[in-house]
Design a protein around this motif. Structure first.
Motif, PDB file in Angstrom:
ATOM      1  N   THR A  37      -1.385   1.823 -17.603  1.00 60.08           N
ATOM      2  CA  THR A  37      -0.514   1.364 -16.527  1.00 60.08           C
ATOM      3  C   THR A  37      -0.710   2.269 -15.316  1.00 60.08           C
ATOM      4  N   ILE A  38      -0.066   1.936 -14.224  1.00 60.68           N
ATOM      5  CA  ILE A  38      -0.144   2.768 -13.024  1.00 60.68           C
ATOM      6  C   ILE A  38       0.339   4.191 -13.314  1.00 60.68           C
ATOM      7  N   GLU A  39       1.307   4.328 -14.221  1.00 61.65           N
ATOM      8  CA  GLU A  39       1.793   5.661 -14.571  1.00 61.65           C
ATOM      9  C   GLU A  39       0.728   6.492 -15.273  1.00 61.65           C
ATOM     10  N   GLY A  40      -0.144   5.848 -16.015  1.00 60.42           N
ATOM     11  CA  GLY A  40      -1.180   6.554 -16.759  1.00 60.42           C
ATOM     12  C   GLY A  40      -2.469   6.733 -16.000  1.00 60.42           C
ATOM     13  N   LEU A  41      -2.641   5.995 -14.917  1.00 64.21           N
ATOM     14  CA  LEU A  41      -3.905   6.050 -14.179  1.00 64.21           C
ATOM     15  C   LEU A  41      -4.164   7.439 -13.623  1.00 64.21           C
ATOM     16  N   GLY A  42      -3.175   8.041 -13.046  1.00 64.42           N
ATOM     17  CA  GLY A  42      -3.339   9.368 -12.463  1.00 64.42           C
ATOM     18  C   GLY A  42      -2.615  10.432 -13.257  1.00 64.42           C
ATOM     19  N   ALA A  43      -2.624  10.316 -14.561  1.00 64.26           N
ATOM     20  CA  ALA A  43      -1.871  11.242 -15.411  1.00 64.26           C
ATOM     21  C   ALA A  43      -2.302  12.693 -15.224  1.00 64.26           C
ATOM     22  N   ALA A  44      -3.559  12.916 -14.889  1.00 66.30           N
ATOM     23  CA  ALA A  44      -4.067  14.286 -14.711  1.00 66.30           C
ATOM     24  C   ALA A  44      -4.170  14.654 -13.237  1.00 66.30           C
ATOM     25  N   GLY A  45      -3.454  13.970 -12.376  1.00 73.89           N
ATOM     26  CA  GLY A  45      -3.545  14.147 -10.932  1.00 73.89           C
ATOM     27  C   GLY A  45      -3.903  12.819 -10.310  1.00 73.89           C
ATOM     28  N   LEU A  46      -3.916  12.763  -9.005  1.00 70.14           N
ATOM     29  CA  LEU A  46      -4.204  11.490  -8.343  1.00 70.14           C
ATOM     30  C   LEU A  46      -5.582  10.969  -8.729  1.00 70.14           C
ATOM     31  N   HIS A  47      -5.629   9.712  -9.103  1.00 68.06           N
ATOM     32  CA  HIS A  47      -6.896   9.019  -9.320  1.00 68.06           C
ATOM     33  C   HIS A  47      -7.542   8.855  -7.936  1.00 68.06           C
ATOM     34  N   PRO A  48      -8.869   8.829  -7.830  1.00 71.36           N
ATOM     35  CA  PRO A  48      -9.511   8.663  -6.529  1.00 71.36           C
ATOM     36  C   PRO A  48      -9.023   7.438  -5.750  1.00 71.36           C
ATOM     37  N   VAL A  49      -8.703   6.360  -6.444  1.00 71.21           N
ATOM     38  CA  VAL A  49      -8.189   5.177  -5.745  1.00 71.21           C
ATOM     39  C   VAL A  49      -6.800   5.462  -5.175  1.00 71.21           C
ATOM     40  N   GLN A  50      -5.970   6.144  -5.933  1.00 68.62           N
ATOM     41  CA  GLN A  50      -4.639   6.496  -5.426  1.00 68.62           C
ATOM     42  C   GLN A  50      -4.750   7.395  -4.198  1.00 68.62           C
ATOM     43  N   ALA A  51      -5.649   8.372  -4.250  1.00 66.64           N
ATOM     44  CA  ALA A  51      -5.851   9.266  -3.113  1.00 66.64           C
ATOM     45  C   ALA A  51      -6.358   8.496  -1.892  1.00 66.64           C
ATOM     46  N   ALA A  52      -7.270   7.556  -2.119  1.00 73.54           N
ATOM     47  CA  ALA A  52      -7.795   6.745  -1.008  1.00 73.54           C
ATOM     48  C   ALA A  52      -6.698   5.861  -0.423  1.00 73.54           C
ATOM     49  N   TRP A  53      -5.817   5.344  -1.280  1.00 71.20           N
ATOM     50  CA  TRP A  53      -4.697   4.516  -0.812  1.00 71.20           C
ATOM     51  C   TRP A  53      -3.833   5.310   0.154  1.00 71.20           C
ATOM     52  N   ILE A  54      -3.605   6.563  -0.171  1.00 75.54           N
ATOM     53  CA  ILE A  54      -2.803   7.425   0.698  1.00 75.54           C
ATOM     54  C   ILE A  54      -3.564   7.719   1.987  1.00 75.54           C
ATOM     55  N   GLN A  55      -4.819   8.098   1.851  1.00 75.66           N
ATOM     56  CA  GLN A  55      -5.634   8.439   3.021  1.00 75.66           C
ATOM     57  C   GLN A  55      -5.712   7.271   4.006  1.00 75.66           C
ATOM     58  N   GLU A  56      -5.908   6.068   3.489  1.00 73.84           N
ATOM     59  CA  GLU A  56      -6.067   4.892   4.352  1.00 73.84           C
ATOM     60  C   GLU A  56      -4.726   4.239   4.697  1.00 73.84           C
ATOM     61  N   GLN A  57      -3.628   4.810   4.227  1.00 73.99           N
ATOM     62  CA  GLN A  57      -2.284   4.297   4.503  1.00 73.99           C
ATOM     63  C   GLN A  57      -2.173   2.807   4.189  1.00 73.99           C
ATOM     64  N   VAL A  58      -2.574   2.460   2.975  1.00 69.14           N
ATOM     65  CA  VAL A  58      -2.609   1.056   2.573  1.00 69.14           C
ATOM     66  C   VAL A  58      -1.225   0.410   2.479  1.00 69.14           C
ATOM     67  N   PRO A  59      -0.275   1.008   1.768  1.00 65.26           N
ATOM     68  CA  PRO A  59       0.975   0.274   1.517  1.00 65.26           C
ATOM     69  C   PRO A  59       1.781  -0.020   2.779  1.00 65.26           C
ATOM     70  N   GLN A  60       2.374  -1.167   2.755  1.00 66.14           N
ATOM     71  CA  GLN A  60       3.365  -1.493   3.773  1.00 66.14           C
ATOM     72  C   GLN A  60       4.697  -1.566   3.040  1.00 66.14           C
ATOM     73  N   CYS A  61       5.004  -2.677   2.380  1.00 65.00           N
ATOM     74  CA  CYS A  61       6.230  -2.695   1.576  1.00 65.00           C
ATOM     75  C   CYS A  61       5.992  -1.995   0.246  1.00 65.00           C
ATOM     76  N   GLY A  62       4.775  -2.067  -0.290  1.00 66.67           N
ATOM     77  CA  GLY A  62       4.403  -1.343  -1.491  1.00 66.67           C
ATOM     78  C   GLY A  62       4.552  -2.091  -2.805  1.00 66.67           C
ATOM     79  N   TYR A  63       5.216  -3.227  -2.814  1.00 71.28           N
ATOM     80  CA  TYR A  63       5.523  -3.899  -4.073  1.00 71.28           C
ATOM     81  C   TYR A  63       4.271  -4.246  -4.879  1.00 71.28           C
ATOM     82  N   CYS A  64       3.255  -4.756  -4.234  1.00 71.22           N
ATOM     83  CA  CYS A  64       2.054  -5.201  -4.943  1.00 71.22           C
ATOM     84  C   CYS A  64       1.076  -4.067  -5.224  1.00 71.22           C
ATOM     85  N   GLN A  65       1.318  -2.906  -4.674  1.00 66.27           N
ATOM     86  CA  GLN A  65       0.318  -1.848  -4.712  1.00 66.27           C
ATOM     87  C   GLN A  65      -0.053  -1.348  -6.108  1.00 66.27           C
TER      88      GLN A  65
END
Length: 152
Positions: free
Chosen positions: A73-101
């Motif tokens: 699940t999303i909780e397990g994806l970055g269990a050892a720290g941010l997954h590269p996709v999660q880090a990229a999501w933050i860097q690129e400021q992807v979320p707006q409302c965030g529900y689907c993220q």
């Protein structure tokens, strides 16, 4: 009936009816609420998790079909720290409302696991089942490319 699942690397046993969707097992029985309910018919992507490494809508998988399979699940994806996709999501400021993220991130990470250098067309195909009502598709694509380059 009790079912044993492997969720985020841990073996867990749940006692639910066999036709209970994985989504509700995760949210209600295991309190993993990062996976979201969207449509309930596998069309929106809000509930995407990994089943044996593949992006799957958890609302369509009865618990009896996932017993013994690896579920992330999303909780397990970055269990050892941010997954590269999660880090990229933050860097690129992807979320707006965030529900689907969470579902978007799970689909994107599965894509990069099988195709570490996707083209725009590859991304469009892989992400087609994930809807974003806020329309952040260009930022999503940019974040996937960023993660693929290791830029996050």
């Amino acid at each position: 009936m009790p079912y044993t699942l492997v969720v985020n690397g841990r073996s867990v046993t749940v006692d639910v009816p066999p036709d209970t969707p994985l989504l509700w097992v995760l949210r209600d029985a295991l309190n993993l609420t990062g996976t979201k309910y969207g449509c309930g018919i596998g069309l929106c992507g809000a509930c995407v998790v990994h089943v044996d490494g593949e992006a799957q809508p958890s609302c369509l998988w009865p618990v009896e079909t996932v017993a013994g399979r690896r579920i992330t699940t999303i909780e397990g994806l970055g269990a050892a720290g941010l997954h590269p996709v999660q880090a990229a999501w933050i860097q690129e400021q992807v979320p707006q409302c965030g529900y689907c993220q969470p579902g978007q991130i799970m689909a994107a990470s599965a894509l990069l696991a099988r195709n570490p250098a996707p083209t725009d067309a590859d991304i469009d195909v892989a992400m087609a089942r994930n809807l974003c009502r806020c329309g952040t598709y260009q930022r999503i694509r940019r974040a996937i490319h960023t993660a693929a380059r290791g830029g996050a």
